[in-house]
Motif scaffolding. Structure first.
Motif, PDB file in Angstrom:
ATOM      1  N   ALA A   3       0.853  -1.189   0.000  1.00 38.12           N
ATOM      2  CA  ALA A   3       0.000   0.000   0.000  1.00 38.12           C
ATOM      3  C   ALA A   3       0.884   1.233   0.000  1.00 38.12           C
ATOM      4  CB  ALA A   3      -0.922  -0.001   1.206  1.00 38.12           C
ATOM      5  N   MET A   4       0.580   2.161  -0.899  1.00 38.13           N
ATOM      6  CA  MET A   4       1.343   3.398  -0.986  1.00 38.13           C
ATOM      7  C   MET A   4       0.462   4.564  -0.569  1.00 38.13           C
ATOM      8  SD  MET A   4       3.138   2.651  -4.581  1.00 38.13           S
ATOM      9  CE  MET A   4       1.664   1.822  -5.075  1.00 38.13           C
ATOM     10  N   PRO A   5       0.941   5.365   0.381  1.00 35.93           N
ATOM     11  CA  PRO A   5       0.149   6.519   0.794  1.00 35.93           C
ATOM     12  C   PRO A   5       0.165   7.597  -0.278  1.00 35.93           C
ATOM     13  CG  PRO A   5       2.264   6.519   1.922  1.00 35.93           C
ATOM     14  CD  PRO A   5       2.191   5.248   1.123  1.00 35.93           C
ATOM     15  N   LEU A   6      -0.953   8.278  -0.417  1.00 37.33           N
ATOM     16  CA  LEU A   6      -1.052   9.406  -1.328  1.00 37.33           C
ATOM     17  C   LEU A   6      -0.944  10.689  -0.513  1.00 37.33           C
ATOM     18  CD1 LEU A   6      -4.069   8.207  -3.490  1.00 37.33           C
ATOM     19  CD2 LEU A   6      -1.633   7.922  -3.965  1.00 37.33           C
ATOM     20  N   LYS A   7      -0.345  11.694  -1.117  1.00 40.41           N
ATOM     21  CA  LYS A   7      -0.258  13.000  -0.483  1.00 40.41           C
ATOM     22  C   LYS A   7      -1.392  13.852  -1.022  1.00 40.41           C
ATOM     23  CE  LYS A   7       4.702  12.521  -0.515  1.00 40.41           C
ATOM     24  NZ  LYS A   7       5.918  12.846  -1.226  1.00 40.41           N
ATOM     25  N   VAL A  30       0.067  13.239 -10.332  1.00 39.67           N
ATOM     26  CA  VAL A  30      -1.239  13.583  -9.806  1.00 39.67           C
ATOM     27  C   VAL A  30      -2.218  12.478 -10.198  1.00 39.67           C
ATOM     28  CG1 VAL A  30      -1.845  15.017 -11.806  1.00 39.67           C
ATOM     29  CG2 VAL A  30      -2.971  15.409  -9.638  1.00 39.67           C
ATOM     30  N   ILE A  31      -3.100  12.093  -9.287  1.00 38.19           N
ATOM     31  CA  ILE A  31      -4.105  11.063  -9.553  1.00 38.19           C
ATOM     32  C   ILE A  31      -5.246  11.688 -10.338  1.00 38.19           C
ATOM     33  CG2 ILE A  31      -5.764   9.457  -8.489  1.00 38.19           C
ATOM     34  CD1 ILE A  31      -2.844   8.679  -7.990  1.00 38.19           C
ATOM     35  N   ASP A  32      -5.551  11.137 -11.524  1.00 40.24           N
ATOM     36  CA  ASP A  32      -6.638  11.653 -12.366  1.00 40.24           C
ATOM     37  C   ASP A  32      -7.446  10.483 -12.909  1.00 40.24           C
ATOM     38  OD1 ASP A  32      -8.368  12.938 -14.054  1.00 40.24           O
ATOM     39  OD2 ASP A  32      -6.830  13.891 -15.271  1.00 40.24           O
ATOM     40  N   SER A  33      -8.398  10.001 -12.121  1.00 39.59           N
ATOM     41  CA  SER A  33      -9.194   8.844 -12.531  1.00 39.59           C
ATOM     42  C   SER A  33     -10.118   9.155 -13.707  1.00 39.59           C
ATOM     43  CB  SER A  33     -10.010   8.312 -11.346  1.00 39.59           C
ATOM     44  OG  SER A  33     -10.904   9.308 -10.896  1.00 39.59           O
ATOM     45  N   GLY A  34     -10.250  10.416 -14.078  1.00 36.26           N
ATOM     46  CA  GLY A  34     -11.073  10.784 -15.224  1.00 36.26           C
ATOM     47  C   GLY A  34     -10.356  10.672 -16.546  1.00 36.26           C
ATOM     48  N   SER A  35      -9.055  10.443 -16.516  1.00 37.98           N
ATOM     49  CA  SER A  35      -8.274  10.320 -17.746  1.00 37.98           C
ATOM     50  C   SER A  35      -8.064   8.848 -18.076  1.00 37.98           C
ATOM     51  CB  SER A  35      -6.917  11.012 -17.560  1.00 37.98           C
ATOM     52  OG  SER A  35      -6.156  10.913 -18.741  1.00 37.98           O
ATOM     53  N   ILE A 112      -2.838   3.258 -15.554  1.00 37.78           N
ATOM     54  CA  ILE A 112      -2.016   2.892 -14.394  1.00 37.78           C
ATOM     55  C   ILE A 112      -2.901   2.534 -13.197  1.00 37.78           C
ATOM     56  CG2 ILE A 112      -0.382   3.790 -12.668  1.00 37.78           C
ATOM     57  CD1 ILE A 112       1.093   3.559 -15.195  1.00 37.78           C
ATOM     58  N   LEU A 113      -3.906   3.365 -12.945  1.00 42.24           N
ATOM     59  CA  LEU A 113      -4.723   3.201 -11.738  1.00 42.24           C
ATOM     60  C   LEU A 113      -5.510   1.898 -11.717  1.00 42.24           C
ATOM     61  CD1 LEU A 113      -6.022   6.862 -11.386  1.00 42.24           C
ATOM     62  CD2 LEU A 113      -4.080   5.777 -10.217  1.00 42.24           C
ATOM     63  N   ARG A 114      -5.779   1.302 -12.877  1.00 42.46           N
ATOM     64  CA  ARG A 114      -6.558   0.055 -12.914  1.00 42.46           C
ATOM     65  C   ARG A 114      -5.847  -1.109 -12.219  1.00 42.46           C
ATOM     66  NH1 ARG A 114      -4.754  -3.283 -17.316  1.00 42.46           N
ATOM     67  NH2 ARG A 114      -3.265  -2.116 -18.573  1.00 42.46           N
ATOM     68  N   HIS A 115      -4.555  -0.960 -11.963  1.00 41.22           N
ATOM     69  CA  HIS A 115      -3.790  -1.995 -11.270  1.00 41.22           C
ATOM     70  C   HIS A 115      -3.954  -1.939  -9.755  1.00 41.22           C
ATOM     71  CE1 HIS A 115      -1.768  -3.144 -14.940  1.00 41.22           C
ATOM     72  NE2 HIS A 115      -1.342  -1.916 -15.126  1.00 41.22           N
ATOM     73  N   PHE A 116      -4.671  -0.945  -9.254  1.00 39.28           N
ATOM     74  CA  PHE A 116      -4.726  -0.689  -7.820  1.00 39.28           C
ATOM     75  C   PHE A 116      -6.148  -0.622  -7.302  1.00 39.28           C
ATOM     76  CE2 PHE A 116      -0.873   1.258  -9.428  1.00 39.28           C
ATOM     77  CZ  PHE A 116       0.083   0.835  -8.530  1.00 39.28           C
ATOM     78  N   ARG A 117      -6.280  -0.855  -6.009  1.00 41.56           N
ATOM     79  CA  ARG A 117      -7.484  -0.454  -5.288  1.00 41.56           C
ATOM     80  C   ARG A 117      -7.166   0.955  -4.812  1.00 41.56           C
ATOM     81  NH1 ARG A 117      -8.961  -3.983  -0.465  1.00 41.56           N
ATOM     82  NH2 ARG A 117      -9.094  -5.408  -2.203  1.00 41.56           N
ATOM     83  N   VAL A 118      -7.954   1.920  -5.248  1.00 38.33           N
ATOM     84  CA  VAL A 118      -7.701   3.322  -4.937  1.00 38.33           C
ATOM     85  C   VAL A 118      -8.668   3.773  -3.851  1.00 38.33           C
ATOM     86  CG1 VAL A 118      -7.573   5.663  -5.876  1.00 38.33           C
ATOM     87  CG2 VAL A 118      -6.997   3.711  -7.344  1.00 38.33           C
ATOM     88  N   THR A 119      -8.141   4.296  -2.757  1.00 37.79           N
ATOM     89  CA  THR A 119      -8.952   4.818  -1.670  1.00 37.79           C
ATOM     90  C   THR A 119      -8.636   6.295  -1.510  1.00 37.79           C
ATOM     91  OG1 THR A 119      -8.829   2.675  -0.545  1.00 37.79           O
ATOM     92  CG2 THR A 119      -9.523   4.571   0.778  1.00 37.79           C
ATOM     93  N   LEU A 120      -9.664   7.138  -1.663  1.00 31.92           N
ATOM     94  CA  LEU A 120      -9.499   8.583  -1.522  1.00 31.92           C
ATOM     95  C   LEU A 120     -10.514   9.076  -0.498  1.00 31.92           C
ATOM     96  CD1 LEU A 120      -9.351   9.516  -5.314  1.00 31.92           C
ATOM     97  CD2 LEU A 120      -7.431   9.001  -3.794  1.00 31.92           C
ATOM     98  N   ASP A 121     -10.040   9.670   0.564  1.00 33.12           N
ATOM     99  CA  ASP A 121     -10.913  10.200   1.607  1.00 33.12           C
ATOM    100  C   ASP A 121     -10.641  11.703   1.716  1.00 33.12           C
ATOM    101  OD1 ASP A 121     -12.163  11.025   3.957  1.00 33.12           O
ATOM    102  OD2 ASP A 121     -11.749   9.144   4.989  1.00 33.12           O
ATOM    103  N   THR A 126      -6.780  11.769   3.311  1.00 34.92           N
ATOM    104  CA  THR A 126      -5.895  10.606   3.178  1.00 34.92           C
ATOM    105  C   THR A 126      -6.268   9.814   1.932  1.00 34.92           C
ATOM    106  OG1 THR A 126      -7.361   9.249   4.542  1.00 34.92           O
ATOM    107  CG2 THR A 126      -5.556  10.394   5.672  1.00 34.92           C
ATOM    108  N   GLY A 127      -5.289   9.109   1.420  1.00 38.07           N
ATOM    109  CA  GLY A 127      -5.526   8.264   0.271  1.00 38.07           C
ATOM    110  C   GLY A 127      -4.463   7.176   0.184  1.00 38.07           C
ATOM    111  N   TRP A 128      -4.818   6.072  -0.493  1.00 40.41           N
ATOM    112  CA  TRP A 128      -3.917   4.930  -0.633  1.00 40.41           C
ATOM    113  C   TRP A 128      -4.081   4.306  -1.999  1.00 40.41           C
ATOM    114  CZ3 TRP A 128      -0.534   3.811   3.227  1.00 40.41           C
ATOM    115  CH2 TRP A 128      -0.787   4.391   4.458  1.00 40.41           C
ATOM    116  N   LEU A 129      -3.000   3.780  -2.526  1.00 36.29           N
ATOM    117  CA  LEU A 129      -3.021   2.876  -3.672  1.00 36.29           C
ATOM    118  C   LEU A 129      -2.587   1.528  -3.143  1.00 36.29           C
ATOM    119  CD1 LEU A 129      -1.331   4.864  -6.588  1.00 36.29           C
ATOM    120  CD2 LEU A 129      -3.754   4.588  -6.122  1.00 36.29           C
ATOM    121  N   GLU A 130      -3.435   0.516  -3.271  1.00 35.81           N
ATOM    122  CA  GLU A 130      -3.096  -0.833  -2.809  1.00 35.81           C
ATOM    123  C   GLU A 130      -2.979  -1.767  -4.002  1.00 35.81           C
ATOM    124  OE1 GLU A 130      -5.253  -2.217   0.825  1.00 35.81           O
ATOM    125  OE2 GLU A 130      -6.435  -0.409   0.384  1.00 35.81           O
TER     126      GLU A 130
END
Length: 131
Positions: A3-7, A30-35, A112-121, A126-130
Motif C-alpha cells: 500500500a502506498m500513501p497518497l499526499k 497527480v491522480i486523475d481517474s477521469g483520464s 495505471i490506476l486500474r492496477h490498484f485499489r484506490v482509496t481517496l478520503d 488521506t488516500g492509498w493505492l493498494e
C-alpha cells in the motif's frame, strides 16, 4: 499486499512514481481517474531520453471544452507506480502542469490506476493505492 500513501494538497491527491527510459527518473504524479491514459510533461520525456515514436494522438478530455482534442506526442517509455507499470507508450503534453501550487511531471490515468485499489478520503485528507 503493498500500500502506498497518497499526499493530498488542496483537493488533489499526488503519488511518487518512476519513469523508465534511457535515464530513470523519480517523478511526482497527480491522480486523475477521469483520464483514460497517463500523460507526462515534455520536460520529463527529454530528461529520461525517451525515444519519440513518430506520431501524435488526439485525446478528448472529460474535464471540459478547454481540453478538447489535446495533441499528445507518443514516446517509448514506462511509468511505474510501486511495482505496477503502464504500457510501453507514454503520451507527452507540451506543458509542465502546476496543480494546487505543485509542479508535476505526470498525470496518472486509468491505464495505471486500474492496477490498484484506490482509496481517496477527502474529508480526512488521506488516500492509498493498494496493489
Amino acid at each position: 499486499m503493498m500500500a502506498m500513501p497518497l499526499k493530498m494538497r488542496g483537493d488533489t491527491f499526488f503519488v511518487e512514481c518512476k519513469l523508465g527510459g534511457a535515464n530513470k527518473l523519480d517523478l511526482l504524479g497527480v491522480i486523475d481517474s477521469g483520464s483514460s491514459v497517463s500523460f507526462l510533461s515534455e520536460t520529463a520525456c527529454e530528461r529520461a531520453k525517451l525515444k519519440y515514436k513518430g506520431s501524435e494522438n488526439k485525446f478528448m478530455c472529460i474535464h471540459g471544452k478547454g481540453h478538447r482534442k489535446i495533441d499528445a506526442r507518443c514516446y517509448r517509455g514506462v511509468i511505474v507506480v510501486g511495482t505496477k507499470a503502464g504500457s510501453g507508450t507514454v503520451y507527452a503534453l507540451d506543458v509542465r502542469p502546476t496543480v494546487n501550487g505543485m509542479r508535476v511531471d505526470a498525470v496518472l490515468g486509468r491505464d495505471i490506476l486500474r492496477h490498484f485499489r484506490v482509496t481517496l478520503d477527502w474529508r480526512e485528507g488521506t488516500g492509498w493505492l493498494e496493489e
